[in-house]
Design a protein around this motif. Structure first.
Motif, mmCIF file in Angstrom:
data_model
loop_
_atom_site.group_PDB
_atom_site.id
_atom_site.type_symbol
_atom_site.label_atom_id
_atom_site.label_comp_id
_atom_site.label_asym_id
_atom_site.label_seq_id
_atom_site.Cartn_x
_atom_site.Cartn_y
_atom_site.Cartn_z
ATOM 1 N N GLY A 327 8.695 -0.150 -12.252
ATOM 2 C CA GLY A 327 8.932 1.169 -12.824
ATOM 3 C C GLY A 327 7.727 2.091 -12.809
ATOM 4 N N VAL A 328 6.679 1.730 -12.071
ATOM 5 C CA VAL A 328 5.476 2.565 -11.989
ATOM 6 C C VAL A 328 5.718 3.794 -11.115
ATOM 7 C CG1 VAL A 328 3.049 2.619 -11.249
ATOM 8 C CG2 VAL A 328 3.982 0.568 -12.372
ATOM 9 N N LEU A 329 6.596 3.672 -10.130
ATOM 10 C CA LEU A 329 6.861 4.753 -9.173
ATOM 11 C C LEU A 329 8.190 5.424 -9.485
ATOM 12 C CD1 LEU A 329 5.786 2.994 -5.854
ATOM 13 C CD2 LEU A 329 4.386 4.299 -7.459
ATOM 14 N N PRO A 330 8.394 6.660 -8.995
ATOM 15 C CA PRO A 330 9.686 7.338 -9.169
ATOM 16 C C PRO A 330 10.820 6.462 -8.649
ATOM 17 C CG PRO A 330 8.055 8.872 -8.310
ATOM 18 C CD PRO A 330 7.406 7.520 -8.291
ATOM 19 N N GLN A 331 11.948 6.523 -9.307
ATOM 20 C CA GLN A 331 13.068 5.624 -9.014
ATOM 21 C C GLN A 331 14.176 6.264 -8.187
ATOM 22 O OE1 GLN A 331 13.092 2.099 -10.354
ATOM 23 N NE2 GLN A 331 10.982 2.848 -10.172
ATOM 24 N N SER A 332 13.981 7.501 -7.763
ATOM 25 C CA SER A 332 15.015 8.153 -6.952
ATOM 26 C C SER A 332 14.388 9.241 -6.098
ATOM 27 C CB SER A 332 16.110 8.758 -7.838
ATOM 28 O OG SER A 332 15.569 9.781 -8.659
ATOM 29 N N GLY A 333 15.123 9.644 -5.050
ATOM 30 C CA GLY A 333 14.674 10.720 -4.183
ATOM 31 C C GLY A 333 13.553 10.306 -3.255
ATOM 32 N N PHE A 334 12.931 11.301 -2.618
ATOM 33 C CA PHE A 334 11.848 11.069 -1.667
ATOM 34 C C PHE A 334 10.546 10.822 -2.430
ATOM 35 C CE2 PHE A 334 8.454 12.502 1.200
ATOM 36 C CZ PHE A 334 8.765 11.779 2.341
ATOM 37 N N VAL A 335 9.885 9.697 -2.141
ATOM 38 C CA VAL A 335 8.657 9.325 -2.838
ATOM 39 C C VAL A 335 7.500 9.381 -1.851
ATOM 40 C CG1 VAL A 335 7.505 7.602 -4.264
ATOM 41 C CG2 VAL A 335 10.005 7.785 -4.314
ATOM 42 N N ARG A 336 6.463 10.138 -2.200
ATOM 43 C CA ARG A 336 5.284 10.276 -1.347
ATOM 44 C C ARG A 336 4.274 9.169 -1.657
ATOM 45 N NH1 ARG A 336 4.447 16.285 -0.238
ATOM 46 N NH2 ARG A 336 6.301 17.283 -1.108
ATOM 47 N N GLN A 337 3.456 8.849 -0.673
ATOM 48 C CA GLN A 337 2.411 7.853 -0.883
ATOM 49 C C GLN A 337 1.425 8.278 -1.965
ATOM 50 O OE1 GLN A 337 2.191 4.715 0.508
ATOM 51 N NE2 GLN A 337 4.276 5.274 1.062
ATOM 52 N N GLU A 338 1.124 9.576 -2.016
ATOM 53 C CA GLU A 338 0.135 10.047 -2.980
ATOM 54 C C GLU A 338 0.651 10.033 -4.424
ATOM 55 O OE1 GLU A 338 1.345 13.530 -0.260
ATOM 56 O OE2 GLU A 338 0.938 11.392 -0.100
ATOM 57 N N GLN A 339 1.905 9.642 -4.626
ATOM 58 C CA GLN A 339 2.423 9.424 -5.974
ATOM 59 C C GLN A 339 2.096 8.028 -6.497
ATOM 60 O OE1 GLN A 339 6.428 11.309 -4.650
ATOM 61 N NE2 GLN A 339 6.453 11.509 -6.876
ATOM 62 N N VAL A 340 1.485 7.197 -5.658
ATOM 63 C CA VAL A 340 1.084 5.850 -6.064
ATOM 64 C C VAL A 340 -0.304 5.921 -6.692
ATOM 65 C CG1 VAL A 340 0.623 3.491 -5.307
ATOM 66 C CG2 VAL A 340 2.384 4.852 -4.147
ATOM 67 N N PRO A 341 -0.484 5.502 -7.952
ATOM 68 C CA PRO A 341 -1.822 5.487 -8.567
ATOM 69 C C PRO A 341 -2.700 4.427 -7.893
ATOM 70 C CG PRO A 341 -0.060 5.317 -10.226
ATOM 71 C CD PRO A 341 0.563 5.072 -8.891
ATOM 72 N N LEU A 342 -3.884 4.824 -7.453
ATOM 73 C CA LEU A 342 -4.770 3.878 -6.769
ATOM 74 C C LEU A 342 -5.134 2.700 -7.665
ATOM 75 C CD1 LEU A 342 -6.507 3.070 -4.348
ATOM 76 C CD2 LEU A 342 -8.346 4.515 -5.280
ATOM 77 N N ASP A 343 -5.443 2.956 -8.923
ATOM 78 C CA ASP A 343 -5.817 1.864 -9.828
ATOM 79 C C ASP A 343 -4.685 0.852 -9.972
ATOM 80 O OD1 ASP A 343 -8.265 2.999 -10.211
ATOM 81 O OD2 ASP A 343 -7.802 3.884 -12.158
ATOM 82 N N ALA A 344 -3.451 1.352 -10.083
ATOM 83 C CA ALA A 344 -2.298 0.458 -10.215
ATOM 84 C C ALA A 344 -2.101 -0.347 -8.933
ATOM 85 C CB ALA A 344 -1.044 1.256 -10.554
ATOM 86 N N PHE A 345 -2.299 0.311 -7.777
ATOM 87 C CA PHE A 345 -2.162 -0.379 -6.493
ATOM 88 C C PHE A 345 -3.166 -1.520 -6.390
ATOM 89 C CE2 PHE A 345 -3.059 -1.319 -2.136
ATOM 90 C CZ PHE A 345 -1.885 -1.109 -1.437
ATOM 91 N N LEU A 346 -4.443 -1.232 -6.665
ATOM 92 C CA LEU A 346 -5.480 -2.245 -6.506
ATOM 93 C C LEU A 346 -5.370 -3.361 -7.546
ATOM 94 C CD1 LEU A 346 -8.537 0.034 -5.658
ATOM 95 C CD2 LEU A 346 -7.187 -1.374 -4.083
ATOM 96 N N ALA A 347 -4.756 -3.060 -8.692
ATOM 97 C CA ALA A 347 -4.563 -4.086 -9.722
ATOM 98 C C ALA A 347 -3.335 -4.942 -9.456
ATOM 99 C CB ALA A 347 -4.437 -3.432 -11.096
ATOM 100 N N ASN A 348 -2.463 -4.472 -8.567
ATOM 101 C CA ASN A 348 -1.243 -5.214 -8.259
ATOM 102 C C ASN A 348 -1.568 -6.515 -7.529
ATOM 103 O OD1 ASN A 348 1.072 -5.652 -6.000
ATOM 104 N ND2 ASN A 348 1.968 -4.918 -7.915
ATOM 105 N N ARG A 349 -0.724 -7.516 -7.682
ATOM 106 C CA ARG A 349 -0.992 -8.825 -7.072
ATOM 107 C C ARG A 349 -1.073 -8.753 -5.554
ATOM 108 N NH1 ARG A 349 4.715 -11.615 -9.013
ATOM 109 N NH2 ARG A 349 6.062 -9.807 -8.619
ATOM 110 N N PHE A 350 -0.315 -7.844 -4.939
ATOM 111 C CA PHE A 350 -0.415 -7.661 -3.488
ATOM 112 C C PHE A 350 -1.562 -6.720 -3.128
ATOM 113 C CE2 PHE A 350 4.194 -8.396 -4.287
ATOM 114 C CZ PHE A 350 4.298 -9.628 -3.657
ATOM 115 N N GLY A 351 -1.762 -5.705 -3.916
ATOM 116 C CA GLY A 351 -2.848 -4.772 -3.676
ATOM 117 C C GLY A 351 -4.212 -5.437 -3.735
ATOM 118 N N LYS A 352 -4.308 -6.554 -4.443
ATOM 119 C CA LYS A 352 -5.585 -7.258 -4.552
ATOM 120 C C LYS A 352 -6.043 -7.816 -3.209
ATOM 121 C CE LYS A 352 -5.325 -8.383 -9.464
ATOM 122 N NZ LYS A 352 -5.138 -9.418 -10.495
ATOM 123 N N LEU A 353 -5.157 -7.859 -2.222
ATOM 124 C CA LEU A 353 -5.571 -8.253 -0.878
ATOM 125 C C LEU A 353 -6.606 -7.269 -0.331
ATOM 126 C CD1 LEU A 353 -2.104 -9.267 0.605
ATOM 127 C CD2 LEU A 353 -4.045 -10.799 0.172
#
Length: 369
Positions: A327-353
């Motif tokens: 639920g961190v990202l918008p749940q409907s419509g067109f979603v842009r990459q820049e709507q992804v918070p960098l901190d949340a991405f890097l803290a994610n279990r996959f983003g930690k790669l």
């Protein structure tokens, strides 16, 4: 979450293994290639033989799924996204093609499902980084985004090996490129804008290629003086590709070029992904430059060997799917990459790669211009 993974090539296999490892995703891989599906079957991942180019058949196969992850070549993206819309499920892909992205945005209009293309490395992670750095400034002057997927040990004249989709590679070398110059969005030519730089004692060149900016030109329009994306290669690569594409006119014979490159340029799993982003502007009355770099190498992930481009591409789309599920990202419509918070991405279990790579994150003050 029940996920239909469409495309069982190297990137698709990496995505399937990463998602399966968590236990939070029920993954079924779709492809028409029996050999590719057999490889996943042997790893205990469910598969289904479906012709992804047949939109009607794909739509029927998608019934009962929550989301579709598209790991197919860019030219199939529009049809697959249409099938996802008809089936009423969320859509994620890796396309770098500008035309396909515009078409997917139209498909996503008024949709109660989310449509998020460009979820890979570039476009994808590179745009998340650039947008995050730009937000930290009071006034943005310049954004430079540089990415290279390179052989760790170059041996041929091109100083290049095939590490990802050859169709995508040719497309980004041949299509016009978006950029912002003097505050105005414009088109620039691929393979132009050559620059040279060194990092960690290694010399590189960079030049315009298509698609890597994603939707950043639109998002940052009126907010930045200069914005561009360039692919990084070892010195000399661009001149040889320009000779092939322009002098030998292979840009108008993409099938012939694809055949030539597949026959002559070997693939490699011993690769390195280079990420280099600089953002320059004003903060608290001082001209500063923020720099974000990563060097990511091939390694074992989930008990299997993965190339650097597999790690970065599969890791990015898995992180964004996971953030969507949370639920961190918008749940409907067109979603842009820049709507992804960098901190949340890097803290994610996959983003930690990405965090596991050698990293330099720096800020330095510049003399006032």
């Amino acid at each position: 979450m029940k996920v239909a993974l469409v495309g069982a090539g190297l990137i698709g296999q990496s995505i399937a293994n990463l998602l399966r490892e968590t236990g939070d995703f029920d993954v079924v891989a779709f492809d028409r290639d029996e050999h590719a599906l057999a490889l996943l079957d042997a790893q205990g991942i469910a598969t289904r033989r479906v012709d992804s180019a047949d939109t009607s058949a794909l739509r029927q196969a998608l019934i009962g799924f929550d989301a579709l992850v598209n790991a197919l070549p860019y030219y199939l993206a529009i049809g697959v996204a249409s099938a996802a819309r008809s089936a009423g499920i969320h859509y994620f892909d890796l396309t770098e093609d500008v035309r396909a992205t515009h078409a997917i945005r139209a498909i996503a209009e008024d949709s109660v499902q989310a449509f998020m293309p460009q979820c890979g490395l570039a476009p994808g992670f590179i745009g998340i980084v650039a947008h995050d750095l730009a937000k930290r400034l009071d006034d943005v002057r310049e954004v430079k985004m540089r990415v290279g997927a390179l052989p760790e040990f170059p041996t041929n004249a091109l100083k290049y090996n095939l590490t990802w989709s050859i169709d995508g590679l040719i497309n980004e070398y041949c299509q016009p490129c978006e950029a912002i110059r003097e505050g105005r969005t414009q088109w620039v030519q691929p393979l132009e804008g050559v620059e040279h730089f060194s990092l960690d004692g290694i010399e590189y060149e960079a030049f315009n290629t298509s698609g890597g900016l994603g939707t950043l030109c639109e998002t940052l329009a009126g907010k930045v003086e200069s914005l561009d994306y360039k692919s990084v290669r070892y010195p000399g690569h661009r001149e040889l590709m320009k000779f092939l594409l322009d002098d030998l006119r292979m840009a108008s014979d993409r099938d012939g070029l694809k055949t030539m490159l597949k026959r002559a340029v070997p693939s490699t799993a011993q690769d390195v992904v280079l990420i280099f982003v600089t953002v320059t502007g004003m903060r608290h009355g001082q001209l500063v430059q923020d720099v974000f770099t990563r060097k990511i190498f091939a390694k074992q992930v989930c008990g299997m060997p993965m190339s650097a481009i597999q790690i970065t591409t599969a890791g990015a789309i898995c992180a964004e799917l996971d953030l969507f599920r949370e639920g961190v990202l918008p749940q409907s419509g067109f979603v842009r990459q820049e709507q992804v918070p960098l901190d949340a991405f890097l803290a994610n279990r996959f983003g930690k790669l990405y965090e596991g790579a050698s990293a330099i994150v720096a800020e330095r003050a510049l003399a006032a211009a």
